[in-house]
Design a protein around this motif. Sequence first.
Motif, PDB file in Angstrom:
ATOM      1  N   HIS A  51       5.338   9.627   4.675  1.00 36.93           N
ATOM      2  CA  HIS A  51       4.651   8.761   3.716  1.00 36.93           C
ATOM      3  C   HIS A  51       4.359   7.366   4.278  1.00 36.93           C
ATOM      4  N   HIS A  52       4.574   7.165   5.584  1.00 40.71           N
ATOM      5  CA  HIS A  52       4.279   5.883   6.248  1.00 40.71           C
ATOM      6  C   HIS A  52       3.107   5.977   7.216  1.00 40.71           C
ATOM      7  N   THR A  53       2.488   7.140   7.333  1.00 41.74           N
ATOM      8  CA  THR A  53       1.616   7.390   8.493  1.00 41.74           C
ATOM      9  C   THR A  53       0.123   7.191   8.215  1.00 41.74           C
ATOM     10  N   ASN A  54      -0.602   7.002   9.317  1.00 35.04           N
ATOM     11  CA  ASN A  54      -2.067   6.990   9.284  1.00 35.04           C
ATOM     12  C   ASN A  54      -2.584   8.381   9.674  1.00 35.04           C
ATOM     13  N   GLY A  55      -3.895   8.475   9.915  1.00 35.57           N
ATOM     14  CA  GLY A  55      -4.497   9.766  10.210  1.00 35.57           C
ATOM     15  C   GLY A  55      -4.004  10.398  11.504  1.00 35.57           C
ATOM     16  N   LEU A  56      -3.403   9.595  12.377  1.00 40.06           N
ATOM     17  CA  LEU A  56      -2.894  10.109  13.651  1.00 40.06           C
ATOM     18  C   LEU A  56      -1.403  10.439  13.583  1.00 40.06           C
ATOM     19  N   MET A  57      -0.822  10.352  12.375  1.00 42.32           N
ATOM     20  CA  MET A  57       0.611  10.597  12.156  1.00 42.32           C
ATOM     21  C   MET A  57       1.484   9.549  12.858  1.00 42.32           C
ATOM     22  N   ASN A  58       0.887   8.375  13.118  1.00 43.27           N
ATOM     23  CA  ASN A  58       1.666   7.217  13.566  1.00 43.27           C
ATOM     24  C   ASN A  58       1.927   6.306  12.374  1.00 43.27           C
ATOM     25  N   ALA A  59       2.870   5.373  12.547  1.00 39.01           N
ATOM     26  CA  ALA A  59       3.117   4.393  11.491  1.00 39.01           C
ATOM     27  C   ALA A  59       1.818   3.643  11.186  1.00 39.01           C
ATOM     28  N   HIS A  60       1.447   3.560   9.919  1.00 36.73           N
ATOM     29  CA  HIS A  60       0.234   2.862   9.501  1.00 36.73           C
ATOM     30  C   HIS A  60       0.390   1.360   9.771  1.00 36.73           C
ATOM     31  N   GLY A  61      -0.721   0.710  10.173  1.00 42.32           N
ATOM     32  CA  GLY A  61      -0.681  -0.737  10.394  1.00 42.32           C
ATOM     33  C   GLY A  61      -0.192  -1.499   9.169  1.00 42.32           C
ATOM     34  N   GLY A  62      -0.554  -1.020   7.994  1.00 45.74           N
ATOM     35  CA  GLY A  62      -0.109  -1.675   6.767  1.00 45.74           C
ATOM     36  C   GLY A  62       1.399  -1.601   6.589  1.00 45.74           C
ATOM     37  N   LEU A  63       1.982  -0.486   7.016  1.00 46.45           N
ATOM     38  CA  LEU A  63       3.446  -0.320   6.950  1.00 46.45           C
ATOM     39  C   LEU A  63       4.128  -1.279   7.916  1.00 46.45           C
ATOM     40  N   LEU A  64       3.598  -1.384   9.128  1.00 50.61           N
ATOM     41  CA  LEU A  64       4.215  -2.278  10.122  1.00 50.61           C
ATOM     42  C   LEU A  64       4.091  -3.736   9.680  1.00 50.61           C
ATOM     43  N   MET A  65       2.963  -4.103   9.074  1.00 52.31           N
ATOM     44  CA  MET A  65       2.800  -5.473   8.573  1.00 52.31           C
ATOM     45  C   MET A  65       3.721  -5.743   7.393  1.00 52.31           C
ATOM     46  N   THR A  66       3.909  -4.731   6.556  1.00 49.05           N
ATOM     47  CA  THR A  66       4.810  -4.895   5.417  1.00 49.05           C
ATOM     48  C   THR A  66       6.241  -5.104   5.904  1.00 49.05           C
ATOM     49  N   LEU A  67       6.657  -4.315   6.895  1.00 47.96           N
ATOM     50  CA  LEU A  67       7.997  -4.482   7.462  1.00 47.96           C
ATOM     51  C   LEU A  67       8.121  -5.863   8.120  1.00 47.96           C
ATOM     52  N   ALA A  68       7.062  -6.281   8.842  1.00 43.13           N
ATOM     53  CA  ALA A  68       7.067  -7.610   9.457  1.00 43.13           C
ATOM     54  C   ALA A  68       7.204  -8.690   8.394  1.00 43.13           C
ATOM     55  N   ASP A  69       6.419  -8.589   7.344  1.00 44.53           N
ATOM     56  CA  ASP A  69       6.457  -9.573   6.261  1.00 44.53           C
ATOM     57  C   ASP A  69       7.873  -9.676   5.699  1.00 44.53           C
ATOM     58  N   MET A  70       8.465  -8.531   5.392  1.00 48.25           N
ATOM     59  CA  MET A  70       9.800  -8.525   4.783  1.00 48.25           C
ATOM     60  C   MET A  70      10.855  -9.111   5.728  1.00 48.25           C
ATOM     61  N   ALA A  71      10.772  -8.750   7.006  1.00 48.18           N
ATOM     62  CA  ALA A  71      11.808  -9.180   7.954  1.00 48.18           C
ATOM     63  C   ALA A  71      11.619 -10.638   8.363  1.00 48.18           C
ATOM     64  N   TRP A  72      10.364 -11.044   8.553  1.00 48.91           N
ATOM     65  CA  TRP A  72      10.122 -12.407   9.019  1.00 48.91           C
ATOM     66  C   TRP A  72      10.365 -13.415   7.905  1.00 48.91           C
ATOM     67  N   ASP A  73       9.970 -13.087   6.671  1.00 48.94           N
ATOM     68  CA  ASP A  73      10.206 -14.056   5.599  1.00 48.94           C
ATOM     69  C   ASP A  73      11.691 -14.129   5.248  1.00 48.94           C
ATOM     70  N   ASN A  74      12.419 -13.049   5.530  1.00 46.81           N
ATOM     71  CA  ASN A  74      13.864 -13.071   5.320  1.00 46.81           C
ATOM     72  C   ASN A  74      14.533 -14.166   6.137  1.00 46.81           C
ATOM     73  N   VAL A  75      13.922 -14.574   7.245  1.00 41.70           N
ATOM     74  CA  VAL A  75      14.502 -15.620   8.091  1.00 41.70           C
ATOM     75  C   VAL A  75      14.662 -16.913   7.276  1.00 41.70           C
ATOM     76  N   VAL A  76      13.668 -17.202   6.424  1.00 47.11           N
ATOM     77  CA  VAL A  76      13.743 -18.408   5.590  1.00 47.11           C
ATOM     78  C   VAL A  76      14.927 -18.307   4.627  1.00 47.11           C
ATOM     79  N   SER A  77      15.094 -17.135   4.024  1.00 46.64           N
ATOM     80  CA  SER A  77      16.227 -16.925   3.115  1.00 46.64           C
ATOM     81  C   SER A  77      17.540 -17.091   3.862  1.00 46.64           C
ATOM     82  N   MET A  78      17.650 -16.471   5.029  1.00 45.41           N
ATOM     83  CA  MET A  78      18.910 -16.481   5.774  1.00 45.41           C
ATOM     84  C   MET A  78      19.261 -17.884   6.259  1.00 45.41           C
TER      85      MET A  78
END
Lengths: 158, 158
Positions: A51-78
Amino acid sequence: MSDDGMGETRREPPPGFHDVDWTRGFGRQVGPLFRRDEGGRRVMGLFVDAHHTNGLMNAHGGLLMTLADMAWDNVVSMERSMFWVTVRLTCDFLDGAKTGEWVEAGGELISNADNLFVVQGLVWAGERKLVSGTGVFKGIRPREPRPGEKAFLEQMSA
Amino acid sequence: MSDDGMGETRREPPPGFHDVDWTRGFGRQVGPLFRRDEGGRRVMGLFVDAHHTNGLMNAHGGLLMTLADMAWDNVVSMERSMFWVTVRLTCDFLDGAKTGEWVEAGGELISNADNLFVVQGLVWAGERKLVSGTGVFKGIRPREPRPGEKAFLEQMSA
């Protein structure tokens, strides 16, 4: 109109990673997510599932950006235990991740002038860098420190 | 570990929008998605649902970036009928969208030198701009034109 990941095989994350307890919203929708907290720093991770993949069965760019958003903004919280909003996110896509791969994300606070936080971040799979980028976040107001955050650790050791 | 949007109320998109037939992967996971094709241009849209939200019950930044990615990279498909990869995405966050709001996204091809495609894009809700940004995409190779794409429309009228 979405997959229910509950039906998928449960895999164990690497040592030190624990479930993120997001039981609703987009955080749940893109999960299951995991995190590892150590010394006021957090790394987030997930297994790339069907449920994370694009048409090539790789991680979708939107999924990787979402993970980046969550992890990078967490730095401010931490680092600062603040409420914040995302101002800008820039993602350079370097490599892909296949279904089943374990992917991690984290970042470093490189500037915090006037409560404008700049985080340099990465998303990676083992030795391979998948996404490199920068997040800019605006601090809104301080809040109570939460477990794992630097201010929380300082309270504990005071 | 995800909501199943099938249980949510079915809402009708604005006139001219049709279901996107993505039945698997991340496209399905972040749906239901809609599109409106007109003269070789495409606008994508969705209703912000409970499974799209952050802690404030607004559309999650990751969801807005995913919609931006899908809509802005579609410009390359519509204009050139090529396979491509995303090189860089920059998103400036201007405003939020609440649960239930109808959100649209689209972009303009502003450069295509050496099959490096640069798209200026927006995500909006009515008159409010939510995300402004730029996508850079690298064309890999041409493919058969698909319905709605400029090359397909030219074949039809030839």
